[in-house]
Enzyme design. Structure first.
Site, mmCIF file in Angstrom:
data_model
loop_
_atom_site.group_PDB
_atom_site.id
_atom_site.type_symbol
_atom_site.label_atom_id
_atom_site.label_comp_id
_atom_site.label_asym_id
_atom_site.label_seq_id
_atom_site.Cartn_x
_atom_site.Cartn_y
_atom_site.Cartn_z
ATOM 1 N N PRO A 168 -8.744 4.951 0.976
ATOM 2 C CA PRO A 168 -8.360 5.934 1.983
ATOM 3 C C PRO A 168 -9.030 5.893 3.082
ATOM 4 C CG PRO A 168 -9.298 6.677 -0.311
ATOM 5 C CD PRO A 168 -9.660 5.355 -0.306
ATOM 6 N N GLU A 169 -8.198 5.965 4.234
ATOM 7 C CA GLU A 169 -8.663 5.981 5.526
ATOM 8 C C GLU A 169 -8.041 7.178 5.902
ATOM 9 O OE1 GLU A 169 -7.992 1.993 7.436
ATOM 10 O OE2 GLU A 169 -7.871 1.209 5.433
#
Length: 274
Positions: free
Chosen positions: A2-3
């Site tokens: 997750p960015e």
DNA sequence: CCGTCCTCCTGGCCGC
DNA sequence: TGCGGCCAGGAGGACG
């Protein structure tokens, strides 16, 4: 992993399930994921509170509580926030359970257990160091080309490392860093202070562009990422280089090469990226 | 200040 | 089919 776009998608998908919902009960299966305060203090501070809003800064999620405190969550590599019915089967890799008054459970799941949670704010002066030191994030008013140019000029390090540094830019991870460099035609190993004004301009636009595209496509699902409803993102289909080692560059057909920069796999086109 | 390497950790994949 | 070994990398810290 997750960015920024993935965490934003998690935020948006969580919101309708948990906003203005009371947390009746918290169950912590892996105590070391709670980094502050102590586990009993975390539970006591959270139980009975109402979640008033969900915000995001960089890759951090903030669940605001009605007592002025907030739960700060970082999903790291494989963390997820999943909404499930209270009486249903619990999700795999379940680590922390929040039982909500509306009959739903919010689960913090994590395969590799690098994820963290803390309870902050209110009278507690404790701060998460990484959270406190976040730089401006792409697409925000604080992220300007002039500011980026200034910081790049002052920094003598490889531009890939610069982009991944959350103090300099918040929210970029390995996928979007590689994508931004590909879109900008810059090699990951170029030194920050050696970029021309033109290159800085193109990089600035590229960072905003790849993040905007990631957001539009509800994130990039490569392995484990899913949103609060268990849905995957579509952005994988639009990637220029990440995960495409040995495949032809979409612009020139040259086979993409993979190297290590700062211990991170970095894929680039030897022809298009100078 | 910077790069490199290590740590945390587990699922998935590759080669034998 | 099984199994050892390696890879994935966010972030922070040790070290040169």
């Amino acid at each position: 992993m997750p960015e920024l776009p993935e965490v934003e998608q998690v935020r948006c998908s969580l919101l309708p399930h948990i906003k203005n919902e009371k947390i009746c009960n918290v169950e912590i299966r892996l105590p070391r994921m709670v980094v502050h305060p102590t586990v009993p203090e975390f539970i006591a501070g959270v139980e009975g509170q109402v979640i008033t809003d969900v915000r995001r800064k960089g890759k951090y999620l903030m669940l605001l509580l009605n007592n002025g405190q907030y739960i700060l969550a970082h999903l790291r590599m494989t963390g997820a926030m999943l909404i499930c019915p209270h009486d249903g089967k619990e999700p795999p890799f379940a680590k922390i359970r929040f039982v909500l008054a509306n009959g739903k459970d919010m689960w913090f799941t994590d395969i590799r257990t690098f994820g963290t949670m803390s309870l902050c704010g209110g009278n507690d002066v404790w701060q998460d160091k990484g959270f406190a030191a976040l730089g401006p994030e792409p697409l925000s008013p604080g992220f300007t080309e002039a500011n980026l140019r200034e910081k790049l000029k002052k920094s003598h390090q490889m531009v890939k490392c610069f982009i991944l540094d959350q103090h300099k830019i918040a929210g970029m991870g390995n996928i979007y860093a590689d994508e931004a460099l590909a879109a900008a035609g810059i090699r990951p190993t170029r030194y920050s202070d050696a970029l021309t004004k033109k290159q800085v301009h193109v990089l600035y636009e590229a960072i905003n562009q790849v993040i905007a595209q990631g957001l539009r496509n509800h994130g990039t699902t490569f392995r484990n990422y899913q949103d609060a409803d268990g849905l995957m993102g579509n952005n994988k289909d639009y990637l220029l280089v990440y995960g495409r080692k040995g495949q032809p560059c979409t612009k020139c057909g040259t086979l993409l090469r993979k190297i290590k920069v700062a211990g991170r796999g970095s894929v680039y086109c030897p022809h298009c990226q100078k």
